[in-house]
Design an enzyme around this catalytic site. Sequence first.
Site, mmCIF file in Angstrom:
data_model
loop_
_atom_site.group_PDB
_atom_site.id
_atom_site.type_symbol
_atom_site.label_atom_id
_atom_site.label_comp_id
_atom_site.label_asym_id
_atom_site.label_seq_id
_atom_site.Cartn_x
_atom_site.Cartn_y
_atom_site.Cartn_z
ATOM 1 N N GLU A 29 86.476 -28.348 62.591
ATOM 2 C CA GLU A 29 87.590 -28.509 61.924
ATOM 3 C C GLU A 29 88.745 -27.117 62.188
ATOM 4 O O GLU A 29 89.564 -26.740 61.518
ATOM 5 C CB GLU A 29 87.866 -28.702 60.540
ATOM 6 C CG GLU A 29 87.143 -30.177 60.358
ATOM 7 C CD GLU A 29 87.558 -31.256 61.081
ATOM 8 O OE1 GLU A 29 88.807 -31.257 61.294
ATOM 9 O OE2 GLU A 29 86.912 -32.306 61.229
ATOM 10 N N GLY A 30 88.335 -26.441 63.242
ATOM 11 C CA GLY A 30 89.114 -25.188 63.577
ATOM 12 C C GLY A 30 88.120 -24.017 63.196
ATOM 13 O O GLY A 30 88.020 -24.090 61.987
#
Length: 575
Positions: free
Chosen positions: A439-440
């Site tokens: 998620e990043g």
Amino acid sequence: MTPYSPPIRDQLLAIRVNAGIAELAAHERFAAAEPDLVEAIVEGIGQFAAGEWAPLNRIGDLEGARLENGKVRLPEGYPEAYGHYVEQGWNAIAGPTQYGGQGLPFTLACNVLENLGSANMAFTLLPILSVGAIEAVFHHGSEAQQSLYLPKLVSGQWSGTMNLTEPQAGSDVGALRTTAEPITEGEHEGKYRIAGQKIYITWGDHELAENIIHLVLARLPGAPEGSRGISLFVVPKYHVNADGTLGPHNDLRPVSLEHKLGINASPTCVMSYGDNGECIGELVGAENRGLAAMFTMMNNARINVGNQGVQIGERATQQALGYARERIQSARAGSPDRNPVSIVEHPDVRRMLLRMKALTEGARALLYYTAGQVDRGTLGDEGAAARAEVLVPLIKAWGTDIGVEVASLGVQVHGGMGFVEETGAAQHYRDARIAPIYEGTNGIQAADLVTRKLSLDGGNALKNLIADIQRDSAEEPGLCDLARDCASIADWMRDSDNLDDRLAGSVPFCTMLAVAVTGWQLARQLRSGEETGPSKKATVRFFLDRIVSEAAGLRTSATAGAADLYAVSAEELVA
């Protein structure tokens, strides 16, 4: 592995003080979130997680998900546990009421996920991804798509996924090659043929839900290069008829499952779309606006991944405390009594245990403070919405960093037995390690903080946050000094026209700001008038006296610039 015991008291403290649930319940939108209901939800999901999901954690790690004859299989017990989760309505806590949800605050949905994830982190990725899919369809889908897909996504009967990454397109999503060809005639006129391969698709295939609704990024013919030419498509595993019943299997399949360090019960799939040229999807939102729509899912998911740091920290801390209480080894060095004692009596073990508790309870306070700001944004408070935007990279990056640190300390408390798989301490460490990556990555979170978030609302979103910390911290000089340093560094970064210098200091600055906000929220807990025991007071004191001072030492690193990072060429660095 030590059984999971829900930390109900600390969760309720964070929900009341840091999220401010009573203030939220004063609004008509969240009027149902009365104290009795809040307590019932926290206690109920804690009991459910401990009783049904926690016992599956170990077998999920040992046996893992398996791909057999083109289908993903989970260990015994998982289908029944997921079915009970859906039947009891836990998936629908914060879902939109018009599609069968309970419409309660996001804060309470965070608590559901916290308990489920502490019980079984790998399993909880399934509802986390579904929540993201709900957000994307609710905010960007057509009325027809919402009516068709949301009721069963909200209930949990169907699950959802995010499909971004490709072999050549990791953090650079704009490099993706998956295509979407418009269909101009026949049964699927107005829809699109999707073709391509996606990797690292969490819960990309399984048999626990009746259908899987894939949210897939793809490129239309003639679309602009890079991220400006990406569109979002809903691609169901099984076609959905107009009346909501399921049709035939879509042209998509799991090619393989990744063999991972941890979260083995979570099937991480390589997904292939359109092997036979008949994978059908629908456009969600406007053409070439897919990345913006996907980020609706991502923002939600980043908070929920930060929650995973709390989850794994709690489980690792409980296990370490249990072991330290039972393990007898040596006399306490500073005691005249030479009889062997539990290792919890030894100073360095005490230090590790208090650090584990302080970091975990601190991350929990930050999590629920963030959730409360999200809920206020939902109610129309623009200042709170902007503050939530600033807090997202803090809870995602620092929250998951401390999850790894706490799990590592848990192994250390166990000594040699922590390195032996049978105790379960190693599983927490292995499971935790993915959270700073997906998620990043946490580096991307820090970069977001010193670029977009630094200038949000003309810079006022961050300035006002730091000003609030300073105003409330007069009795904590160390915390007040840290907040002042954060303000000074933020000013330096805004004034710098060298992006490399800002990015070089982004991670230490992100840590400093996260610790400042967390220390502030922990201090609020002690001042709140809520009942707190001696352990809580000692834990908060440890955070304010030790962890805050450590963060203050990062100032030099945050402002050092990038020159020394590029003092040698890439060729010289890797030689």
